[in-house]
Write a protein that holds these residues in place. Structure first.
Motif, PDB file in Angstrom:
ATOM      1  N   LEU A 132     -13.190  16.567 -15.020  1.00 19.80           N
ATOM      2  CA  LEU A 132     -14.285  16.905 -15.053  1.00 19.80           C
ATOM      3  C   LEU A 132     -14.761  17.844 -14.195  1.00 19.80           C
ATOM      4  N   THR A 133     -13.879  18.653 -13.198  1.00 20.67           N
ATOM      5  CA  THR A 133     -14.171  20.282 -13.635  1.00 20.67           C
ATOM      6  C   THR A 133     -14.274  21.083 -13.842  1.00 20.67           C
ATOM      7  N   LEU A 173     -16.502   7.155  -9.727  1.00 19.12           N
ATOM      8  CA  LEU A 173     -15.438   6.177  -9.289  1.00 19.12           C
ATOM      9  C   LEU A 173     -15.633   5.056  -9.800  1.00 19.12           C
ATOM     10  N   GLY A 174     -16.733   3.921 -10.082  1.00 18.63           N
ATOM     11  CA  GLY A 174     -16.862   3.087 -10.362  1.00 18.63           C
ATOM     12  C   GLY A 174     -16.613   2.713 -12.363  1.00 18.63           C
ATOM     13  N   GLY A 175     -16.818   3.894 -12.563  1.00 21.64           N
ATOM     14  CA  GLY A 175     -16.624   4.069 -13.853  1.00 21.64           C
ATOM     15  C   GLY A 175     -15.046   4.125 -14.326  1.00 21.64           C
ATOM     16  N   ALA A 176     -14.213   4.766 -13.246  1.00 24.86           N
ATOM     17  CA  ALA A 176     -12.258   4.666 -13.640  1.00 24.86           C
ATOM     18  C   ALA A 176     -11.531   3.777 -13.163  1.00 24.86           C
ATOM     19  N   ALA A 215       0.512  -1.290  -0.022  1.00 29.14           N
ATOM     20  CA  ALA A 215      -0.034  -0.181   0.140  1.00 29.14           C
ATOM     21  C   ALA A 215       0.820   1.355  -0.123  1.00 29.14           C
ATOM     22  N   ALA A 216       2.179   1.132   0.638  1.00 31.12           N
ATOM     23  CA  ALA A 216       2.651   2.691   1.252  1.00 31.12           C
ATOM     24  C   ALA A 216       3.525   2.878  -0.641  1.00 31.12           C
ATOM     25  N   ILE A 217       3.737   1.244  -1.036  1.00 36.20           N
ATOM     26  CA  ILE A 217       4.398   1.870  -2.623  1.00 36.20           C
ATOM     27  C   ILE A 217       3.600   2.318  -3.575  1.00 36.20           C
ATOM     28  N   GLY A 218       2.389   1.642  -3.562  1.00 38.27           N
ATOM     29  CA  GLY A 218       1.452   2.374  -4.126  1.00 38.27           C
ATOM     30  C   GLY A 218       0.677   3.512  -4.099  1.00 38.27           C
ATOM     31  N   LEU A 219       0.767   4.332  -3.538  1.00 40.73           N
ATOM     32  CA  LEU A 219       0.409   5.717  -2.867  1.00 40.73           C
ATOM     33  C   LEU A 219       1.838   6.622  -3.214  1.00 40.73           C
ATOM     34  N   ALA A 220       2.992   5.861  -3.087  1.00 38.07           N
ATOM     35  CA  ALA A 220       4.347   6.688  -3.493  1.00 38.07           C
ATOM     36  C   ALA A 220       3.798   6.633  -4.900  1.00 38.07           C
ATOM     37  N   ARG A 221       3.522   5.390  -5.918  1.00 40.01           N
ATOM     38  CA  ARG A 221       3.500   5.204  -6.738  1.00 40.01           C
ATOM     39  C   ARG A 221       2.094   5.976  -7.838  1.00 40.01           C
ATOM     40  N   VAL A 222       1.427   6.499  -7.175  1.00 37.05           N
ATOM     41  CA  VAL A 222       0.387   7.856  -7.584  1.00 37.05           C
ATOM     42  C   VAL A 222       0.977   8.646  -7.894  1.00 37.05           C
ATOM     43  N   GLY A 253      -4.919   5.823  -9.149  1.00 35.65           N
ATOM     44  CA  GLY A 253      -4.799   6.500  -7.954  1.00 35.65           C
ATOM     45  C   GLY A 253      -4.972   8.025  -9.089  1.00 35.65           C
ATOM     46  N   GLN A 254      -3.919   8.095 -10.074  1.00 39.34           N
ATOM     47  CA  GLN A 254      -3.136   9.115 -11.485  1.00 39.34           C
ATOM     48  C   GLN A 254      -4.317   9.224 -12.189  1.00 39.34           C
ATOM     49  N   VAL A 255      -5.560   8.092 -12.053  1.00 40.12           N
ATOM     50  CA  VAL A 255      -6.323   8.209 -12.727  1.00 40.12           C
ATOM     51  C   VAL A 255      -7.744   9.222 -12.644  1.00 40.12           C
ATOM     52  N   LEU A 256      -7.638   8.980 -11.327  1.00 42.56           N
ATOM     53  CA  LEU A 256      -9.186   9.199 -10.029  1.00 42.56           C
ATOM     54  C   LEU A 256      -8.505  10.780  -9.956  1.00 42.56           C
ATOM     55  N   VAL A 257      -7.721  10.862 -10.183  1.00 38.66           N
ATOM     56  CA  VAL A 257      -6.762  12.734  -9.876  1.00 38.66           C
ATOM     57  C   VAL A 257      -7.178  13.424 -11.002  1.00 38.66           C
ATOM     58  N   THR A 258      -6.382  13.044 -12.253  1.00 39.84           N
ATOM     59  CA  THR A 258      -7.199  13.630 -13.719  1.00 39.84           C
ATOM     60  C   THR A 258      -8.039  13.648 -13.648  1.00 39.84           C
TER      61      THR A 258
END
Length: 275
Positions: free
Chosen positions: A131-132, A161-164, A18-25, A121-126
């Motif tokens: 959309l904004t 969220l579900g679509g992304a 999880a920590a590695i995944g967060l860093a990769r975001v 994570g990158q997809v959700l942020v972008t």
């Protein structure tokens, strides 16, 4: 004489997946902004499509008498999510595999799940930024009324969220089918066809029944329908094939595709080219 005891050396525990995944975001976001072409495509494409279609079809009314820009906003928002997740992720992973980037990540012991979390994570942020920007243009330039009820924004959030997530895991899955060129061309062609089948540019209920049946298999149709329930008045639901927004079915389809994508990723993901 008794030899002095050497104190034991305490080695730090390796970081969790999880920590590695967060860093990769964070890393994935930095790589994203360093690619001007990807940034422009992700953020400009939905806005450009809205401007073009809303200008050309300005005099067209849609179900419940809403302006075309308001009706079209639902489809282009869903399309933006698909392109940012499914198309962008699938193409990027194929490129990273061909360049040998994934092989190096495997060599240093990066867990596959951490790599997947970084992409998601990158997809959700972008997607949130995309959309904004899209909603801001729709509201300020075309006077599209945005929802005032909290329930509609809740629906908007879970559809996004579900679509992304569905698009991300499916993009990871299809990235294993071939080279960068074959994956990129295949995804782009499939995305274009799916947009026409899913009611992005037209009233979905006016499409031929066979198109509706094909589209109902894939998540984009349900994402568009979910978005229509957010941006259109309740009276517009009568134009849907079932006469309702079918929120329960939408949620189940998106969840099913997330699960299917995860299973396919677990079975087919590879760090290195096989040829």
């Amino acid at each position: 004489m008794t030899a002095a005891l050497t104190p034991a050396v305490t080695r730090p525990s390796p970081p969790s997946a999880a920590a590695i995944g967060l860093a990769r975001v964070g890393l994935e976001l930095r790589l994203f902004v360093r690619d001007p072409g990807q940034v422009v495509f992700s953020f400009a494409y939905p806005i450009v499509m809205l401007v073009i279609f809303a200008s050309v079809m300005a005099d067209e009314d849609r179900p419940a008498g809403v302006p075309f820009a308001q009706y079209f906003l639902a489809g282009i928002a869903a399309t933006g999510i698909m392109l940012t997740s499914f198309q962008a992720v699938g193409t990027a992973i194929a490129e990273e595999r061909d360049r040998g980037d994934l092989a190096r990540l495997q060599t240093v012991g990066t867990p596959a799940v951490s790599y997947f979390l970084g992409k998601a994570g990158q997809v959700l942020v972008t997607t949130a930024v995309q959309l904004t920007a899209l909603l801001t243009v729709a509201a300020t330039v075309y006077d599209v009324p945005l929802p005032s009820e909290a329930g509609r924004w809740v629906t908007f959030a879970w559809v996004v969220l579900g679509g992304a997530l569905a698009g991300t895991v499916l993009g990871i899955a299809v990235a294993s089918v071939g080279s960068t060129r074959s994956v990129g061309n295949g995804i782009a062609a499939f995305a274009i066809v799916l947009q026409f089948f899913s009611g992005v540019f037209f009233v979905f209920s006016e499409l031929p029944s066979w198109m509706q049946e094909v589209a109902a298999v894939f998540p984009l149709k349900w994402m568009v329908q979910g978005m229509r329930s957010v941006f259109l008045p309740d009276a517009a639901a009568v134009a849907e094939p079932a006469g309702t927004w079918e929120h329960g079915t939408t949620a189940l389809v998106l969840a099913a595709w997330v699960i299917i994508g995860v299973v396919v990723c677990a079975r087919t993901f590879r760090w290195r080219r096989t040829t």
